[in-house]
Motif scaffolding. Structure first.
Motif, PDB file in Angstrom:
ATOM      1  N   ILE A  79       0.842  -1.188   0.000  1.00 39.00           N
ATOM      2  CA  ILE A  79       0.000   0.000   0.000  1.00 39.00           C
ATOM      3  C   ILE A  79       0.885   1.249   0.000  1.00 39.00           C
ATOM      4  CG2 ILE A  79      -1.864   1.215   1.182  1.00 39.00           C
ATOM      5  CD1 ILE A  79      -2.577  -1.636   0.179  1.00 39.00           C
ATOM      6  N   SER A 131       3.233   0.418   3.139  1.00 37.92           N
ATOM      7  CA  SER A 131       2.830  -0.561   4.146  1.00 37.92           C
ATOM      8  C   SER A 131       2.541  -1.892   3.477  1.00 37.92           C
ATOM      9  CB  SER A 131       1.566  -0.097   4.875  1.00 37.92           C
ATOM     10  OG  SER A 131       1.774   1.155   5.465  1.00 37.92           O
ATOM     11  N   CYS A 188       0.201  -5.316   3.797  1.00 42.30           N
ATOM     12  CA  CYS A 188      -1.013  -5.806   4.444  1.00 42.30           C
ATOM     13  C   CYS A 188      -1.538  -7.040   3.719  1.00 42.30           C
ATOM     14  CB  CYS A 188      -2.096  -4.725   4.424  1.00 42.30           C
ATOM     15  SG  CYS A 188      -1.603  -3.210   5.238  1.00 42.30           S
ATOM     16  N   CYS A 217      -5.844  -2.561   4.093  1.00 43.04           N
ATOM     17  CA  CYS A 217      -4.878  -2.493   5.187  1.00 43.04           C
ATOM     18  C   CYS A 217      -5.561  -2.200   6.518  1.00 43.04           C
ATOM     19  CB  CYS A 217      -3.794  -1.458   4.892  1.00 43.04           C
ATOM     20  SG  CYS A 217      -2.240  -1.850   5.703  1.00 43.04           S
ATOM     21  N   VAL A 275      -2.281  -6.583   9.006  1.00 41.87           N
ATOM     22  CA  VAL A 275      -0.978  -6.070   8.591  1.00 41.87           C
ATOM     23  C   VAL A 275       0.070  -7.178   8.620  1.00 41.87           C
ATOM     24  CG1 VAL A 275      -1.473  -3.724   9.373  1.00 41.87           C
ATOM     25  CG2 VAL A 275      -0.376  -5.337  10.929  1.00 41.87           C
TER      26      VAL A 275
END
Length: 156
Positions: A66, A77, A79, A84, A89
C-alpha cells in the motif's frame, strides 16, 4: 657554485592555503549525500517488494503493498488485505510491529499501481507491470526505477 632551486616557505604556505580554500568550496558539491539517500531508499523499497512477495508465497495468501500518500505520506505498508485494516498487517520481523517503510524527506516515491499485491504464487496482482520511481527532491536527475513484472512478479 650552483644556486639551489626550490620553493620558499612563503610560497608553500600560500599554495596550501589556496588549496584548502578550494577544497572547502568544492567538497560539498562532490560529497552531497542526496544520491546515497535516493539509492538507499530505492534499495529498501526493492527489498520491501521482495519481502511482500516471499511472505505471500510463504503464507499462501495475497499480500498488498500500500503506497497511499493521501493517508500516510512518504510510506509504504504491507497488508494482507487491500484496505490495510487493523489485524491484517504484515509483521516486520525486525521490529515485531506492522511493516511500514518510511522514506527520507529528500525522496519522493511515485508508483504506477497504488495497490500492488502478490498472490500465493508470487505473481503480481493485478496482472500488470508496476513501476516505482524514487526521485530526489533536490535533484530530479537523481532517480532510480524499480519494476515488478506482470506475469511473474519479478522485482528488478
Amino acid at each position: 657554485m650552483r644556486a639551489l632551486s626550490g620553493f620558499t616557505l612563503v610560497e608553500l604556505v600560500v599554495v596550501i592555503a589556496l588549496t584548502g580554500i578550494m577544497v572547502a568550496v568544492a567538497a560539498p558539491r562532490f560529497a552531497n549525500g542526496d544520491i546515497f539517500e535516493t539509492r538507499g531508499d530505492a534499495g529498501l523499497l526493492s527489498s520491501t517488494l521482495r519481502y511482500a512477495q516471499k511472505t505471500a508465497i510463504a503464507q499462501r495468501k495475497s499480500v498488498f503493498v500500500i503506497h497511499n500518500d493521501a493517508v500516510e505520506p512518504n510510506t509504504v505498508s504491507l497488508c494482507f488485505d487491500p484496505n490495510c485494516g487493523g489485524a491484517q498487517v504484515v509483521i516486520n520481523p525486525e521490529t515485531a510491529g506492522a511493516y511500514v517503510l518510511t522514506f527520507s524527506r529528500s525522496v519522493v516515491v511515485q508508483s504506477s499501481n497504488k495497490g500492488l499485491g502478490f498472490d500465493g504464487l508470487g505473481r503480481a496482482v493485478p496482472n500488470e507491470l508496476a513501476t516505482y520511481t524514487v526521485t530526489n527532491r533536490n535533484n530530479a536527475l537523481q532517480s532510480v526505477g524499480i519494476s515488478v513484472e506482470k506475469n511473474t512478479g519479478y522485482v528488478h
